[in-house]
Design an enzyme around this catalytic site. Structure first.
Site, PDB file in Angstrom:
ATOM      1  N   ARG A  55      16.257  20.897  20.540  1.00 22.35           N
ATOM      2  CA  ARG A  55      15.969  20.809  19.295  1.00 22.35           C
ATOM      3  C   ARG A  55      14.736  21.007  18.592  1.00 22.35           C
ATOM      4  O   ARG A  55      14.341  21.824  17.439  1.00 22.35           O
ATOM      5  CB  ARG A  55      16.478  19.286  18.801  1.00 22.35           C
ATOM      6  N   ASP A 348      26.616  11.393  29.769  1.00 24.15           N
ATOM      7  CA  ASP A 348      26.091  12.206  30.807  1.00 24.15           C
ATOM      8  C   ASP A 348      26.000  11.395  32.249  1.00 24.15           C
ATOM      9  O   ASP A 348      25.622  12.118  33.253  1.00 24.15           O
ATOM     10  CB  ASP A 348      24.806  13.092  30.513  1.00 24.15           C
ATOM     11  N   LYS A 375      33.098  18.566  30.285  1.00 21.61           N
ATOM     12  CA  LYS A 375      31.529  18.729  30.444  1.00 21.61           C
ATOM     13  C   LYS A 375      31.495  20.094  31.313  1.00 21.61           C
ATOM     14  O   LYS A 375      32.218  20.851  31.555  1.00 21.61           O
ATOM     15  CB  LYS A 375      31.084  17.630  31.152  1.00 21.61           C
TER      16      LYS A 375
END
Ligand code: S3P
Length: 466
Positions: A55, A348, A375
């Site tokens: 990001r 995760d 995933k």
């Protein structure tokens, strides 16, 4: 071991890792047997957060002027994002280890890329960039490796199509795909049908260059790095809780101001060392610089519920995110029923939690984990097979695993059959941790994918394990 010897060993391990990074470009798999380990003792520092690193490059590339980033994760996934932003006109330069400078083009001013955007293994790069491009007059082709090409993109294609973007995707809404962005795009209000920060972020990023207010409704909260960072860059973004749902609104045609960003350490990377220290007898490990944003810290909560000794030292804020050093001591773990409501905050970390469960006393039950099937691999079936192959007792259900632990006894290990990692970095690292707490070690078929998120993983482990 004395500090100086440990330092020297770490330096050697780091040097080895550098050469391993060169090997990662090789076409051949790099199998490795992770051997049983003595106590893990000492201090390590985890690399920068992957989500925040992606990001910071993307938003830096949209802000006019220089954004400076320190602690950036230099994993392959983040480098794929950097390459894509360069291909669309931003200058993204490495100044030193983890130190990057980004000169952005401004919201709405991304350029047409001249070649397909090669996303490698990175779902985050793909989905977030699809959002960014969706509201620009740009046509882009996205390609990826075999793992990424099997992952569903319909979840972003649907809302971005509502905003006006057009897609030609491979069968089942997968990569390779071509995206024709819409300018002007149409603001939408979209309730997320899956708990996905990637889908949320794709829509918010598309909303940046869309006149009016784009709204995302999140029935189940997911990681909020996009919201925090968009605000930090000066976007007009609000979050309101309405009837228990998060309503996120972003005003379009934003002007972002360049920032100086310090990326906190990645809790998802720290998780491998947290579990390793909990399950290897005699361990006491200080893991520095761990991001503990509440939308990411579920693994710490669950491991504590299992009896894990994890102390938070030196609590502070880094880059607008809560961070602490974690002191982790070997603990007798007990199986639990994991609250499915915690899943988004540790999505995760389930592969390595399954390893902890396989070594705990009693039964661990996980449910509500359908998302793990899409995933980097189908993580439920991959971990069920991997742990069973290493002597664990695992039952696979449609939406979770039930695991009978050894009660602290070492796992048998898998000396003769290699664990299939299916191009999934987190399966490889989780089974490396299982190897440390096994009798015969655990053979992993290919360690190259580890470089997507944690290039220093093996070096750090080799520096600690004795
Ligand atoms: C990520 C969000 C999660 C996570 C991924 C990174 C992000 O995916 O699994 O590794 O940076 O937004 P979903 O949002 O699809 O659950």
């Amino acid at each position: 071991m004395r500090q100086s010897q440990r330092g020297a060993r770490l330096a050697i391990a780091r040097a080895r890792c550098q050469s391993a990074r060169v090997d990662n470009s090789a076409a051949l798999p790099r199998p490795r047997r992770f051997l049983p380990s003595g106590p893990l003792r000492g201090t390590i520092r985890v690399p920068g957060d992957k989500s925040i690193s992606h990001r910071s490059i993307m938003l830096g590339a949209l802000a006019v002027g220089e954004t400076r980033v320190s602690g950036l994760l230099e994993g392959e996934d983040v480098l794929a994002t950097a390459a894509a932003m360069r291909a669309m006109g931003a200058s993204v330069e490495r100044l030193g280890e983890g130190e990057w400078s980004v000169h952005g083009v401004g919201v709405g001013a991304l350029l047409q890329p001249q070649a397909p955007l090669e996303m490698g293994n990175s779902g985050t790069s793909t989905r977030l960039l699809m959002g960014l491009i969706a509201s620009h007059a740009i046509t882009a082709r996205f390609t990826g490796d075999a793992s990424l090409s099997g992952r569903p993109m319909g979840r972003v294609i649907e809302p971005l199509s509502q905003m006006g973007a057009a897609f030609e995707a491979s069968e089942g809404g997968r990569l390779p795909l071509t995206l024709r962005g819409a300018w002007p795009a149409v603001p939408i209000t979209y309730r997320l049908p899956v708990a996905s920060a990637q889908v949320k972020s794709a829509i918010l990023l598309a909303g940046l260059n869309t006149a009016g207010i784009t709204t995302v409704i999140e029935p189940v909260p997911t990681r909020d790095h996009s919201e925090r960072m968009l605000r930090g860059f000066g976007a007009d973004l609000s979050v309101e809780i309405v009837d228990g749902e998060r309503v996120i609104r972003i005003a379009g045609e934003a002007e972002l101001k360049p920032q100086t960003i310090e990326v906190p350490g990645d809790p998802s990377s720290a998780a491998f060392f947290i579990v390793a220290a909990l399950v290897v007898p005699g361990s006491e490990l200080l893991i520095q610089n761990v991001g503990l944003n509440p939308t990411r810290a579920g693994i710490v909560t669950v491991l504590r519920q299992m009896g894990g000794s994890i102390d938070e030292l030196n609590q502070r804020e880094v880059g607008g995110e809560p961070v602490a050093d974690l002191l982790v001591k070997h603990s007798a773990l007990t199986g639990i029923e994991v609250d499915p409501a915690l899943a988004p905050s540790m999505i995760d970390e389930f592969p390595v939690l399954f390893v902890a469960a396989a070594l705990a006393q009693g039964t661990t039950v996980t449910t509500g984990l359908d998302e793990l099937r899409v995933k980097e691999s189908d993580r439920l079936s991959a971990m069920a097979a991997a742990l069973t192959g290493a002597g664990g007792r695992v039952t696979e259900q449609a939406d979770g695993l039930t695991i009978e632990g050894t009660g602290g006894e070492l796992l048998r290990g898998s000396a003769n059959t290699a664990t299939q990692t299916h191009l999934d970095h987190r399966i490889a690292m989780s089974m490396a941790v299982a190897g440390l707490a096994s009798r015969d070690g655990v053979e992993v078929d290919d360690t190259r994918p580890i470089a997507t998120s944690f290039p220093m993983f093996e070096a750090l482990l080799d520096g600690l394990a004795s």
